[in-house]
Scaffold this motif. Structure first.
Motif, PDB file in Angstrom:
ATOM      1  N   LEU A   1       0.823  -1.207   0.000  1.00 42.08           N
ATOM      2  CA  LEU A   1       0.000   0.000   0.000  1.00 42.08           C
ATOM      3  C   LEU A   1       0.860   1.261   0.000  1.00 42.08           C
ATOM      4  O   LEU A   1       0.572   2.234  -0.709  1.00 42.08           O
ATOM      5  CB  LEU A   1      -0.928   0.010   1.220  1.00 42.08           C
ATOM      6  CG  LEU A   1      -2.106  -0.961   1.192  1.00 42.08           C
ATOM      7  CD1 LEU A   1      -2.832  -0.951   2.531  1.00 42.08           C
ATOM      8  CD2 LEU A   1      -3.077  -0.608   0.066  1.00 42.08           C
ATOM      9  N   LEU A   2       1.918   1.270   0.804  1.00 37.66           N
ATOM     10  CA  LEU A   2       2.791   2.443   0.857  1.00 37.66           C
ATOM     11  C   LEU A   2       3.505   2.657  -0.472  1.00 37.66           C
ATOM     12  O   LEU A   2       3.700   3.798  -0.913  1.00 37.66           O
ATOM     13  CB  LEU A   2       3.817   2.277   1.983  1.00 37.66           C
ATOM     14  CG  LEU A   2       3.256   2.381   3.406  1.00 37.66           C
ATOM     15  CD1 LEU A   2       4.280   1.902   4.427  1.00 37.66           C
ATOM     16  CD2 LEU A   2       2.844   3.811   3.714  1.00 37.66           C
ATOM     17  N   ARG A   3       3.858   1.560  -1.119  1.00 38.78           N
ATOM     18  CA  ARG A   3       4.543   1.656  -2.409  1.00 38.78           C
ATOM     19  C   ARG A   3       3.602   2.218  -3.479  1.00 38.78           C
ATOM     20  O   ARG A   3       3.994   3.055  -4.297  1.00 38.78           O
ATOM     21  CB  ARG A   3       5.047   0.273  -2.826  1.00 38.78           C
ATOM     22  CG  ARG A   3       5.988   0.281  -4.024  1.00 38.78           C
ATOM     23  CD  ARG A   3       6.493  -1.126  -4.327  1.00 38.78           C
ATOM     24  NE  ARG A   3       7.314  -1.653  -3.252  1.00 38.78           N
ATOM     25  CZ  ARG A   3       6.947  -2.654  -2.446  1.00 38.78           C
ATOM     26  NH1 ARG A   3       5.754  -3.226  -2.586  1.00 38.78           N
ATOM     27  NH2 ARG A   3       7.746  -3.086  -1.515  1.00 38.78           N
ATOM     28  N   GLN A   4       2.345   1.796  -3.454  1.00 41.02           N
ATOM     29  CA  GLN A   4       1.395   2.200  -4.492  1.00 41.02           C
ATOM     30  C   GLN A   4       0.722   3.541  -4.207  1.00 41.02           C
ATOM     31  O   GLN A   4       0.406   4.288  -5.131  1.00 41.02           O
ATOM     32  CB  GLN A   4       0.309   1.129  -4.649  1.00 41.02           C
ATOM     33  CG  GLN A   4       0.813  -0.208  -5.156  1.00 41.02           C
ATOM     34  CD  GLN A   4      -0.312  -1.226  -5.231  1.00 41.02           C
ATOM     35  OE1 GLN A   4      -1.379  -0.961  -5.773  1.00 41.02           O
ATOM     36  NE2 GLN A   4      -0.088  -2.398  -4.656  1.00 41.02           N
ATOM     37  N   HIS A   5       0.489   3.847  -2.914  1.00 42.25           N
ATOM     38  CA  HIS A   5      -0.340   5.008  -2.582  1.00 42.25           C
ATOM     39  C   HIS A   5       0.379   6.057  -1.737  1.00 42.25           C
ATOM     40  O   HIS A   5      -0.239   7.052  -1.365  1.00 42.25           O
ATOM     41  CB  HIS A   5      -1.605   4.542  -1.862  1.00 42.25           C
ATOM     42  CG  HIS A   5      -2.394   3.538  -2.655  1.00 42.25           C
ATOM     43  ND1 HIS A   5      -3.166   3.890  -3.743  1.00 42.25           N
ATOM     44  CD2 HIS A   5      -2.505   2.192  -2.520  1.00 42.25           C
ATOM     45  CE1 HIS A   5      -3.737   2.796  -4.244  1.00 42.25           C
ATOM     46  NE2 HIS A   5      -3.353   1.768  -3.520  1.00 42.25           N
ATOM     47  N   GLY A   6       1.651   5.854  -1.452  1.00 43.31           N
ATOM     48  CA  GLY A   6       2.412   6.867  -0.739  1.00 43.31           C
ATOM     49  C   GLY A   6       2.775   7.988  -1.699  1.00 43.31           C
ATOM     50  O   GLY A   6       3.787   7.926  -2.394  1.00 43.31           O
TER      51      GLY A   6
ATOM     52  N   PRO B   1       6.644  -0.400   6.729  1.00 44.48           N
ATOM     53  CA  PRO B   1       5.527  -0.481   7.683  1.00 44.48           C
ATOM     54  C   PRO B   1       5.958  -0.351   9.139  1.00 44.48           C
ATOM     55  O   PRO B   1       5.132  -0.034   9.999  1.00 44.48           O
ATOM     56  CB  PRO B   1       4.934  -1.873   7.414  1.00 44.48           C
ATOM     57  CG  PRO B   1       5.409  -2.230   6.046  1.00 44.48           C
ATOM     58  CD  PRO B   1       6.751  -1.600   5.904  1.00 44.48           C
ATOM     59  N   ASP B   2       7.244  -0.628   9.437  1.00 44.35           N
ATOM     60  CA  ASP B   2       7.677  -0.550  10.830  1.00 44.35           C
ATOM     61  C   ASP B   2       7.567   0.868  11.374  1.00 44.35           C
ATOM     62  O   ASP B   2       7.325   1.065  12.566  1.00 44.35           O
ATOM     63  CB  ASP B   2       9.108  -1.071  10.991  1.00 44.35           C
ATOM     64  CG  ASP B   2      10.069  -0.505   9.958  1.00 44.35           C
ATOM     65  OD1 ASP B   2       9.666  -0.374   8.784  1.00 44.35           O
ATOM     66  OD2 ASP B   2      11.225  -0.213  10.295  1.00 44.35           O
ATOM     67  N   TYR B   3       7.722   1.896  10.529  1.00 40.52           N
ATOM     68  CA  TYR B   3       7.586   3.278  10.995  1.00 40.52           C
ATOM     69  C   TYR B   3       6.193   3.551  11.573  1.00 40.52           C
ATOM     70  O   TYR B   3       6.060   3.929  12.741  1.00 40.52           O
ATOM     71  CB  TYR B   3       7.847   4.255   9.845  1.00 40.52           C
ATOM     72  CG  TYR B   3       9.292   4.378   9.419  1.00 40.52           C
ATOM     73  CD1 TYR B   3      10.337   4.215  10.313  1.00 40.52           C
ATOM     74  CD2 TYR B   3       9.601   4.673   8.095  1.00 40.52           C
ATOM     75  CE1 TYR B   3      11.653   4.337   9.904  1.00 40.52           C
ATOM     76  CE2 TYR B   3      10.920   4.793   7.680  1.00 40.52           C
ATOM     77  CZ  TYR B   3      11.937   4.631   8.583  1.00 40.52           C
ATOM     78  OH  TYR B   3      13.241   4.761   8.184  1.00 40.52           O
ATOM     79  N   PRO B   4       5.126   3.406  10.759  1.00 36.71           N
ATOM     80  CA  PRO B   4       3.800   3.752  11.300  1.00 36.71           C
ATOM     81  C   PRO B   4       3.333   2.819  12.405  1.00 36.71           C
ATOM     82  O   PRO B   4       2.663   3.261  13.338  1.00 36.71           O
ATOM     83  CB  PRO B   4       2.889   3.663  10.067  1.00 36.71           C
ATOM     84  CG  PRO B   4       3.591   2.741   9.128  1.00 36.71           C
ATOM     85  CD  PRO B   4       5.050   3.009   9.340  1.00 36.71           C
ATOM     86  N   VAL B   5       3.676   1.541  12.319  1.00 39.25           N
ATOM     87  CA  VAL B   5       3.217   0.603  13.345  1.00 39.25           C
ATOM     88  C   VAL B   5       3.843   0.943  14.694  1.00 39.25           C
ATOM     89  O   VAL B   5       3.154   0.970  15.725  1.00 39.25           O
ATOM     90  CB  VAL B   5       3.528  -0.851  12.928  1.00 39.25           C
ATOM     91  CG1 VAL B   5       3.360  -1.799  14.113  1.00 39.25           C
ATOM     92  CG2 VAL B   5       2.619  -1.280  11.779  1.00 39.25           C
ATOM     93  N   ALA B   6       5.157   1.216  14.708  1.00 42.45           N
ATOM     94  CA  ALA B   6       5.811   1.573  15.970  1.00 42.45           C
ATOM     95  C   ALA B   6       5.216   2.862  16.530  1.00 42.45           C
ATOM     96  O   ALA B   6       4.976   2.981  17.736  1.00 42.45           O
ATOM     97  CB  ALA B   6       7.312   1.737  15.758  1.00 42.45           C
TER      98      ALA B   6
ATOM     99  N   ALA C   1     -10.389   2.289  -2.390  1.00 41.81           N
ATOM    100  CA  ALA C   1     -10.800   1.064  -3.073  1.00 41.81           C
ATOM    101  C   ALA C   1      -9.887  -0.100  -2.682  1.00 41.81           C
ATOM    102  O   ALA C   1     -10.342  -1.229  -2.476  1.00 41.81           O
ATOM    103  CB  ALA C   1     -10.784   1.275  -4.585  1.00 41.81           C
ATOM    104  N   ALA C   2      -8.585   0.188  -2.555  1.00 43.92           N
ATOM    105  CA  ALA C   2      -7.626  -0.865  -2.223  1.00 43.92           C
ATOM    106  C   ALA C   2      -7.844  -1.425  -0.823  1.00 43.92           C
ATOM    107  O   ALA C   2      -7.623  -2.619  -0.583  1.00 43.92           O
ATOM    108  CB  ALA C   2      -6.201  -0.334  -2.361  1.00 43.92           C
ATOM    109  N   VAL C   3      -8.283  -0.580   0.123  1.00 43.55           N
ATOM    110  CA  VAL C   3      -8.476  -1.042   1.505  1.00 43.55           C
ATOM    111  C   VAL C   3      -9.933  -1.401   1.797  1.00 43.55           C
ATOM    112  O   VAL C   3     -10.277  -1.760   2.923  1.00 43.55           O
ATOM    113  CB  VAL C   3      -7.983   0.010   2.521  1.00 43.55           C
ATOM    114  CG1 VAL C   3      -6.494   0.275   2.344  1.00 43.55           C
ATOM    115  CG2 VAL C   3      -8.772   1.309   2.411  1.00 43.55           C
ATOM    116  N   GLY C   4     -10.809  -1.272   0.803  1.00 39.98           N
ATOM    117  CA  GLY C   4     -12.202  -1.668   0.988  1.00 39.98           C
ATOM    118  C   GLY C   4     -13.054  -0.654   1.693  1.00 39.98           C
ATOM    119  O   GLY C   4     -14.046  -1.014   2.342  1.00 39.98           O
ATOM    120  N   LEU C   5     -12.719   0.632   1.567  1.00 37.02           N
ATOM    121  CA  LEU C   5     -13.503   1.685   2.213  1.00 37.02           C
ATOM    122  C   LEU C   5     -14.145   2.626   1.194  1.00 37.02           C
ATOM    123  O   LEU C   5     -14.596   3.710   1.547  1.00 37.02           O
ATOM    124  CB  LEU C   5     -12.629   2.503   3.166  1.00 37.02           C
ATOM    125  CG  LEU C   5     -12.117   1.789   4.418  1.00 37.02           C
ATOM    126  CD1 LEU C   5     -11.141   2.679   5.180  1.00 37.02           C
ATOM    127  CD2 LEU C   5     -13.267   1.373   5.317  1.00 37.02           C
TER     128      LEU C   5
END
Length: 400
Positions: free
Chosen positions: A154-159, A167-172, A248-252
């Protein structure tokens, strides 16, 4: 007791002792519990602020360690003292979020990286992905490998602001905010400011993780709260971008109608209490966004998905024009009535994006209200209808 006499030296001695004994043994030795909110961060390690200050007091000449009952660990005491000494103290917000208002308020105060001059999308994208999972009732916790794969894509396509697939940045960071749970790891995740160290921590520990349970429950079970959060994220971080592909990618992409019941039941599933709570969230957002317009070429007014959902639910699937001659018998692909939510007074003319000034109309009545020869008369009628239906719902909530 002389907390004001403490220097960095005594605090560093206490941290050294904590490193030597281990966190749990250190806490047991001095009679403290794990910090519920504030953590001291030093050289990549995390320490319980109140316990460190209590132990540090014992390193002052002629002084004894302080007990937990001797002072407060809050922002104005232990945490504030450590910050005053130049230490980095992080606020790990408690995960026990129990109210819709509190949760939405904390979303409005989300801290994100702005080094590029615009807010980074790491955390918004991660939250939207997790919201979609909660909406679909998918498992709350995932192995790190699955989380990493999904979010990196998702970050690669929509960042759209140069975000790396990390992903470790936002999750942490969301873990520090109290929004994200990490299991199967004995120690606390490093801050989200590192690089190799942070990635190594997740690679080595492979934590099971996902939204904190109270957050997951709110987003999964309350359409009003979910839409209020969606409004905040999109209007704050994507106002100059097109979020449609990401949604659309995340189903919202159809989140504002996903929870509406299918045509058939006489009563749509929205309680008066939920309606009133939703209106309160809409009003809070209205105060923050008053006069703002989206930063796009056409500069449309900022609109609320939560308000639209409240009106559609209130309508019970029927056109709210009392003089409607009959709405279409056909339905949408989701088996919903063909209804359109309209502002009785256009936003461009000073109308409010609030259910008290909005109505659900069938396409015929909407056309009459917009360009029919009797539109002015109909608008006056609809103003009364919107106000009355809104008042009826809020009165019912107060009676209960």
């Amino acid at each position: 007791m002389a907390l004001s006499d403490l220097t960095r030296g005594e605090v560093e001695q206490a941290m050294e002792e904590c490193d030597r004994l281990g966190r749990d043994a250190f806490l047991q030795h001095y009679g403290f519990r794990r910090a519920r909110r504030y953590l001291l961060v030093h050289r990549g390690s995390h320490y319980d602020t109140k316990a460190i200050v209590g132990a540090a007091h014992g390193f002052l000449p002629g002084q004894q360690p302080l007990a937990a009952s001797d002072f407060s660990g809050g922002a104005e005491h232990a945490a504030g003292l450590l910050r005053g000494l130049g230490f980095d103290v992080v606020d790990q917000q408690p995960t026990g979020i129990v109210t819709h208002d509190e949760f939405v308020d904390r979303i409005t105060r989300l801290t994100v990286n702005r080094s590029s001059g615009r807010p980074a999308l790491y955390k918004p994208i991660t939250l939207l992905w997790a919201m979609g999972r909660a909406l679909r009732g998918e498992p709350r916790l995932l192995p790190w490998s699955a989380t990493e794969e999904a979010l990196a894509s998702l970050l690669r396509q929509h960042g759209q602001r140069g975000e790396r697939p990390r992903p470790d940045y936002p999750v942490a960071s969301l873990h520090r905010d109290g929004f994200w749970e990490l299991r199967d790891c004995a120690d606390t995740a490093p801050t989200a400011h590192g690089d190799a160290q942070l990635r190594r921590w997740f690679t080595d520990r492979q934590p099971l993780g996902g939204l904190a349970e109270p957050v997951y429950d709110l987003l999964g079970h309350s359409a009003v709260t979910r839409l209020a959060v969606l409004d905040e994220l999109l209007n704050t971080y994507f106002d100059d971008l097109d979020p449609a592909p990401l949604l659309a990618a995340v189903g919202l992409d159809d989140a504002d109608t996903a929870d509406l019941p299918e045509r058939g039941p006489e009563q749509w599933l929205l309680t008066a209490a939920a309606y009133e709570r939703g209106c309160r969230l809409v009003e809070q957002r209205e105060e923050r966004t008053h006069g703002r317009r989206a930063a796009r070429t056409t500069n449309p007014p900022i609109r609320s998905r939560a308000a639209r959902y409240l009106v559609l639910s209130r309508s019970e699937g029927r056109c709210e024009n009392p003089h409607c001659t009959g709405q279409p018998t056909d339905v949408t692909d989701r088996n919903h009535p063909i209804l359109e939510v309209d502002h009785v007074v256009d936003l461009t003319r000073g109308g409010r994006d609030h259910p008290s000034q909005m109505v659900a109309l069938c396409p015929n009545c909407h056309a009459v209200k917009t360009r029919g020869s009797t539109r002015e008369s109909l608008r006056r009628t609809l103003q009364e209808v919107a106000a009355e239906r809104h008042r009826s719902m809020t009165d019912a909530a107060r009676i209960r």
